[in-house]
Design an enzyme around this catalytic site. Structure first.
Site, short mmCIF file in Angstrom:
data_model
loop_
_atom_site.label_atom_id
_atom_site.label_comp_id
_atom_site.label_asym_id
_atom_site.label_seq_id
_atom_site.Cartn_x
_atom_site.Cartn_y
_atom_site.Cartn_z
N GLY A 124 -19.70 74.85 5.34
CA GLY A 124 -19.50 74.16 6.61
C GLY A 124 -20.75 74.27 7.45
O GLY A 124 -21.64 75.08 7.19
N GLN A 148 -25.83 74.60 15.01
CA GLN A 148 -26.67 75.24 13.99
C GLN A 148 -27.93 74.44 13.67
O GLN A 148 -28.87 74.95 13.09
CB GLN A 148 -25.88 75.48 12.70
CG GLN A 148 -24.78 76.52 12.87
CD GLN A 148 -24.10 76.76 11.55
OE1 GLN A 148 -23.18 76.06 11.17
NE2 GLN A 148 -24.58 77.76 10.82
N CYS A 193 -22.94 83.45 7.20
CA CYS A 193 -23.25 82.26 7.99
C CYS A 193 -24.72 81.89 7.77
O CYS A 193 -25.58 82.78 7.73
CB CYS A 193 -23.01 82.58 9.47
SG CYS A 193 -23.44 81.25 10.59
N LEU A 194 -24.98 80.60 7.65
CA LEU A 194 -26.35 80.13 7.45
C LEU A 194 -27.25 80.51 8.63
O LEU A 194 -28.47 80.58 8.49
CB LEU A 194 -26.37 78.61 7.25
CG LEU A 194 -25.67 78.08 6.00
CD1 LEU A 194 -25.56 76.56 6.05
CD2 LEU A 194 -26.39 78.53 4.74
N HIS A 248 -14.34 79.48 11.53
CA HIS A 248 -15.77 79.81 11.61
C HIS A 248 -16.54 78.69 12.32
O HIS A 248 -17.33 78.95 13.24
CB HIS A 248 -16.31 80.02 10.19
CG HIS A 248 -17.75 80.40 10.12
ND1 HIS A 248 -18.18 81.64 9.71
CD2 HIS A 248 -18.88 79.69 10.40
CE1 HIS A 248 -19.51 81.68 9.76
NE2 HIS A 248 -19.96 80.51 10.17
N GLU A 249 -16.32 77.44 11.91
CA GLU A 249 -17.10 76.33 12.49
C GLU A 249 -16.69 76.05 13.94
O GLU A 249 -17.52 75.74 14.78
CB GLU A 249 -16.98 75.07 11.63
CG GLU A 249 -17.43 75.21 10.18
CD GLU A 249 -18.78 75.89 9.99
OE1 GLU A 249 -19.64 75.80 10.88
OE2 GLU A 249 -18.97 76.53 8.94
N HIS A 296 -18.35 78.35 16.28
CA HIS A 296 -19.74 77.97 16.59
C HIS A 296 -19.79 77.04 17.80
O HIS A 296 -20.73 77.09 18.59
CB HIS A 296 -20.38 77.23 15.40
CG HIS A 296 -21.02 78.12 14.38
ND1 HIS A 296 -22.01 79.02 14.68
CD2 HIS A 296 -20.83 78.22 13.04
CE1 HIS A 296 -22.40 79.64 13.56
NE2 HIS A 296 -21.68 79.17 12.55
NI NI Z 1 -21.79 79.74 10.58
#
Ligand code: NI
Length: 156
Positions: free
Chosen positions: A46, A51, A89-90, A131-132, A135
């Site tokens: 995701g 991000q 997480c990226l 999670h998304e 963000h």
């Molecule tokens: Ni993330």
């Protein structure tokens, strides 16, 4: 479409509450396409717009083997259950942690045509939805970890 640069902590854009999308125009369509391409380039499940440096309430999710889900202005309307799982997480490269997430999550959002839909997720999808959407509120998974022994560096 373009692959955009991944923002990582402590980039302040990751800490902002993202703004609602009021009009789903060509710039939003391009944003979604770029987000999908960036998610693929980084092999993520995701990606949320902050991000890649855009503070708007847009997220994309792709569970392996399934179609991409685009979420515009998503809101969690119900959470059920609790479980402990591992997360990464990226935007926090090189780390993994253990956190508590819901077992099932119900979300309402708009799709890229602007149509409202509801989605119930369990398993990896429930985790990705929480999670998304976190963000979009400036929350990163590490914020849920109180005990720092539950956050560890990944070895190459
Ligand atoms: Ni993330």
């Amino acid at each position: 479409m373009s692959v955009l640069k991944m923002r990582t902590l402590p980039d302040p854009v990751l800490r902002q509450k993202a703004s609602k999308v009021s009009k789903i125009d060509g710039s939003i369509q391009k944003l979604i396409d770029d987000m999908i391409e960036t998610m693929h380039a980084d092999a993520g499940v995701g990606l949320a717009a902050p991000q890649i440096g855009v503070s708007l309430r847009v997220a994309v999710i792709e569970i392996p083997g399934e179609e991409v889900i685009t979420l515009i202005n998503p809101e969690i309307i119900k959470r059920q259950g609790e479980r402990v799982l591992q997360e990464a997480c990226l935007s926090v490269p090189g780390y993994q942690g253990e956190i508590k997430r819901a077992v099932t999550v119900k979300v309402k959002a708009q799709n890229r045509q602007g149509k409202e839909f509801r989605l119930k997720g369990e398993g990896l999808l429930a985790q990705a939805l929480e999670h998304e959407i976190d963000h979009l509120d400036g929350v990163v998974y590490v914020d849920h970890i109180k005990d720092q022994s539950k956050l560890w560096e990944l070895s190459e």
